[in-house]
Design a protein around this motif. Structure first.
Motif, mmCIF file in Angstrom:
data_model
loop_
_atom_site.group_PDB
_atom_site.id
_atom_site.type_symbol
_atom_site.label_atom_id
_atom_site.label_comp_id
_atom_site.label_asym_id
_atom_site.label_seq_id
_atom_site.Cartn_x
_atom_site.Cartn_y
_atom_site.Cartn_z
ATOM 1 N N LEU A 1 1.432 4.082 -4.448
ATOM 2 C CA LEU A 1 0.415 3.092 -4.110
ATOM 3 C C LEU A 1 0.350 2.017 -5.195
ATOM 4 O O LEU A 1 0.643 2.277 -6.370
ATOM 5 C CB LEU A 1 -0.965 3.751 -3.995
ATOM 6 N N GLU A 2 -0.056 0.815 -4.796
ATOM 7 C CA GLU A 2 -0.287 -0.245 -5.767
ATOM 8 C C GLU A 2 -1.588 0.024 -6.524
ATOM 9 O O GLU A 2 -2.590 0.407 -5.929
ATOM 10 C CB GLU A 2 -0.372 -1.599 -5.071
ATOM 11 N N GLN A 3 -1.556 -0.172 -7.831
ATOM 12 C CA GLN A 3 -2.779 -0.050 -8.607
ATOM 13 C C GLN A 3 -3.637 -1.301 -8.438
ATOM 14 O O GLN A 3 -3.110 -2.401 -8.240
ATOM 15 C CB GLN A 3 -2.447 0.148 -10.093
ATOM 16 N N PRO A 4 -4.952 -1.160 -8.533
ATOM 17 C CA PRO A 4 -5.826 -2.344 -8.453
ATOM 18 C C PRO A 4 -5.772 -3.122 -9.769
ATOM 19 O O PRO A 4 -5.982 -2.555 -10.848
ATOM 20 C CB PRO A 4 -7.208 -1.732 -8.223
ATOM 21 N N ILE A 5 -5.465 -4.399 -9.694
ATOM 22 C CA ILE A 5 -5.386 -5.256 -10.882
ATOM 23 C C ILE A 5 -6.288 -6.469 -10.661
ATOM 24 O O ILE A 5 -6.215 -7.122 -9.614
ATOM 25 C CB ILE A 5 -3.936 -5.700 -11.147
ATOM 26 N N CYS A 6 -7.127 -6.749 -11.624
ATOM 27 C CA CYS A 6 -8.042 -7.901 -11.571
ATOM 28 C C CYS A 6 -9.008 -7.813 -10.393
ATOM 29 O O CYS A 6 -9.419 -8.841 -9.837
ATOM 30 C CB CYS A 6 -7.253 -9.209 -11.484
ATOM 31 N N MET A 7 -9.384 -6.612 -9.999
ATOM 32 C CA MET A 7 -10.281 -6.482 -8.860
ATOM 33 C C MET A 7 -11.741 -6.374 -9.300
ATOM 34 O O MET A 7 -12.628 -6.918 -8.662
ATOM 35 C CB MET A 7 -9.892 -5.265 -8.010
ATOM 36 N N PHE A 8 -11.969 -5.626 -10.399
ATOM 37 C CA PHE A 8 -13.346 -5.483 -10.888
ATOM 38 C C PHE A 8 -13.268 -5.418 -12.409
ATOM 39 O O PHE A 8 -13.107 -4.362 -13.001
ATOM 40 C CB PHE A 8 -13.983 -4.217 -10.306
ATOM 41 N N LYS A 9 -13.399 -6.583 -13.038
ATOM 42 C CA LYS A 9 -13.082 -6.717 -14.453
ATOM 43 C C LYS A 9 -13.997 -5.923 -15.366
ATOM 44 O O LYS A 9 -13.595 -5.478 -16.444
ATOM 45 C CB LYS A 9 -13.114 -8.187 -14.846
ATOM 46 N N SER A 10 -15.241 -5.729 -14.978
ATOM 47 C CA SER A 10 -16.180 -5.062 -15.878
ATOM 48 C C SER A 10 -16.009 -3.547 -15.906
ATOM 49 O O SER A 10 -16.579 -2.873 -16.763
ATOM 50 C CB SER A 10 -17.620 -5.391 -15.473
ATOM 51 N N ILE B 1 -1.754 7.246 5.918
ATOM 52 C CA ILE B 1 -0.362 7.222 5.455
ATOM 53 C C ILE B 1 0.197 8.627 5.628
ATOM 54 O O ILE B 1 -0.334 9.588 5.056
ATOM 55 C CB ILE B 1 -0.260 6.785 3.986
ATOM 56 N N THR B 2 1.253 8.762 6.406
ATOM 57 C CA THR B 2 1.808 10.079 6.733
ATOM 58 C C THR B 2 3.061 10.343 5.921
ATOM 59 O O THR B 2 3.979 9.506 5.886
ATOM 60 C CB THR B 2 2.134 10.173 8.230
ATOM 61 N N THR B 3 3.102 11.499 5.280
ATOM 62 C CA THR B 3 4.286 11.888 4.518
ATOM 63 C C THR B 3 5.423 12.260 5.478
ATOM 64 O O THR B 3 5.214 12.523 6.660
ATOM 65 C CB THR B 3 3.983 13.081 3.599
ATOM 66 N N LEU C 1 0.414 0.578 0.128
ATOM 67 C CA LEU C 1 1.694 1.142 -0.288
ATOM 68 C C LEU C 1 2.386 0.200 -1.265
ATOM 69 O O LEU C 1 2.273 -1.023 -1.170
ATOM 70 C CB LEU C 1 2.604 1.369 0.924
ATOM 71 N N ALA C 2 3.122 0.769 -2.212
ATOM 72 C CA ALA C 2 3.844 -0.027 -3.194
ATOM 73 C C ALA C 2 4.930 -0.850 -2.514
ATOM 74 O O ALA C 2 5.393 -0.529 -1.415
ATOM 75 C CB ALA C 2 4.458 0.875 -4.256
ATOM 76 N N ASN C 3 5.314 -1.917 -3.181
ATOM 77 C CA ASN C 3 6.318 -2.844 -2.659
ATOM 78 C C ASN C 3 7.608 -2.097 -2.311
ATOM 79 O O ASN C 3 8.167 -1.374 -3.135
ATOM 80 C CB ASN C 3 6.599 -3.924 -3.715
ATOM 81 N N SER C 4 8.071 -2.291 -1.085
ATOM 82 C CA SER C 4 9.269 -1.595 -0.622
ATOM 83 C C SER C 4 10.530 -2.056 -1.344
ATOM 84 O O SER C 4 11.555 -1.378 -1.297
ATOM 85 C CB SER C 4 9.442 -1.794 0.886
ATOM 86 N N ASP C 5 10.476 -3.208 -2.032
ATOM 87 C CA ASP C 5 11.633 -3.662 -2.807
ATOM 88 C C ASP C 5 11.906 -2.733 -3.980
ATOM 89 O O ASP C 5 13.047 -2.611 -4.431
ATOM 90 C CB ASP C 5 11.405 -5.086 -3.331
ATOM 91 N N PHE C 6 10.867 -2.081 -4.491
ATOM 92 C CA PHE C 6 11.023 -1.170 -5.620
ATOM 93 C C PHE C 6 10.982 0.293 -5.183
ATOM 94 O O PHE C 6 11.483 1.159 -5.903
ATOM 95 C CB PHE C 6 9.930 -1.422 -6.656
ATOM 96 N N PHE C 7 10.385 0.584 -4.036
ATOM 97 C CA PHE C 7 10.298 1.951 -3.525
ATOM 98 C C PHE C 7 10.744 1.943 -2.070
ATOM 99 O O PHE C 7 9.925 1.859 -1.151
ATOM 100 C CB PHE C 7 8.867 2.488 -3.656
#
Length: 273
Positions: free
Chosen positions: A43-52, A178-180, A26-32
């Motif tokens: 949701l948080e996007q994947p960053i620097c997880m699989f560079k190729s 994750i339940t709506t 889940l995205a940071n609760s400070d912003f959402f």
């Protein structure tokens, strides 16, 4: 450079297993602060997880639905769409296709203080599931439909990392459920004050409208009376009598004026004997 070369090779070797051990969060609760909502999940996007990797597929599924294969034997993505799975009820579906975020040129979250950069920064770090409300009704829509989610429903998500040909290079684990938010039925909404019934609300609205028209009629009548003037009252008149007597001594042949003034009568001269 010898030891560093082996270290870099080890990192590349472990890159895929480390990516697979991760999962969407889940995205940071400070912003959402309201996340999830009744129809969306950020949701948080994947960053620097699989560079190729070139692209990232976000896959969603309703809890309890059949977990059908996401790619074929050649590891080419073949997951269904929102419409084809009834929004994830009959199997996993592609929520969105995103560009793989690289570590370079990523905007810092500290720049969120600048209102002009907020939207662009959030689009790099966060993906909002269920954000597209028109893709189901627009006949010209092209792409994957990120339609609103069902309320009070549990979903799970995962990321697929692919090359330019949509061949899967790596993938994350499925997220925790994750339940709506459960939306309230209209009959349970508190119609403050005193939880009035629907009939009472309608009656109150009608009476309020009538009072408004009565007030407007009163104002119009008052303004009309001022504009045209009120009927003038007739001025009371008082008849007065005046007797004029000449006090000085009269000489022979002099005329004496003795009269009673009533209304508009004129003086009437009288010859004295």
């Amino acid at each position: 450079m010898g030891p560093w070369r082996y270290l870099i090779g080890l990192c590349c070797f472990l890159q895929a297993p480390l990516a697979g051990a991760d999962m969407p969060l889940l995205a940071n609760s400070d912003f959402f602060s309201l996340n999830p909502t009744q129809t969306t999940i950020a949701l948080e996007q994947p960053i620097c997880m699989f560079k190729s990797a070139v692209n990232v597929y976000l896959i969603g599924i309703v809890a309890g639905a059949p977990n059908t294969p996401l790619y074929d034997g050649n590891k080419k993505v073949n997951a269904s769409t929102y419409s084809g799975t009834q929004g994830g009820k009959t199997g996993p579906y592609i929520v969105a296709k995103l560009p793989n975020q690289q570590c370079i040129n990523i905007q810092a979250l500290s720049n969120m203080a600048d209102p002009t950069q907020v939207q662009s920064i959030l689009s790099k770090y966060v993906v909002r599931v269920g954000a597209d409300v028109t893709c189901l009704t627009n006949p010209n829509f092209v792409g994957y439909c990120n339609a609103p989610l069902q309320g009070n429903t549990q979903y799970s998500f995962k990321y697929l990392f692919t090359d330019s040909g949509d061949i899967v290079q790596s993938e994350t684990s499925w997220s925790l459920g994750i339940t709506t938010v459960n939306g309230k039925a209209s009959s349970t909404i508190d119609t403050w004050p005193g939880r009035r019934s629907g009939g009472m609300i309608v009656l109150t609205s009608i009476l309020s409208t009538l009072m408004f028209f009565v007030f407007i009629a009163y104002v119009i009548g008052f303004a009309y009376s001022i504009a045209n003037g009120s009927p003038a009252k007739e001025v009371s008149r008082h008849d007065t009598q005046t007797t004029a007597v000449l006090q000085k001594a009269q000489e022979p042949g002099e005329v004496t004026y003795s009269s009673a003034l009533t209304g508009s009568e004129r003086y009437a001269p009288t010859q004295q004997a």
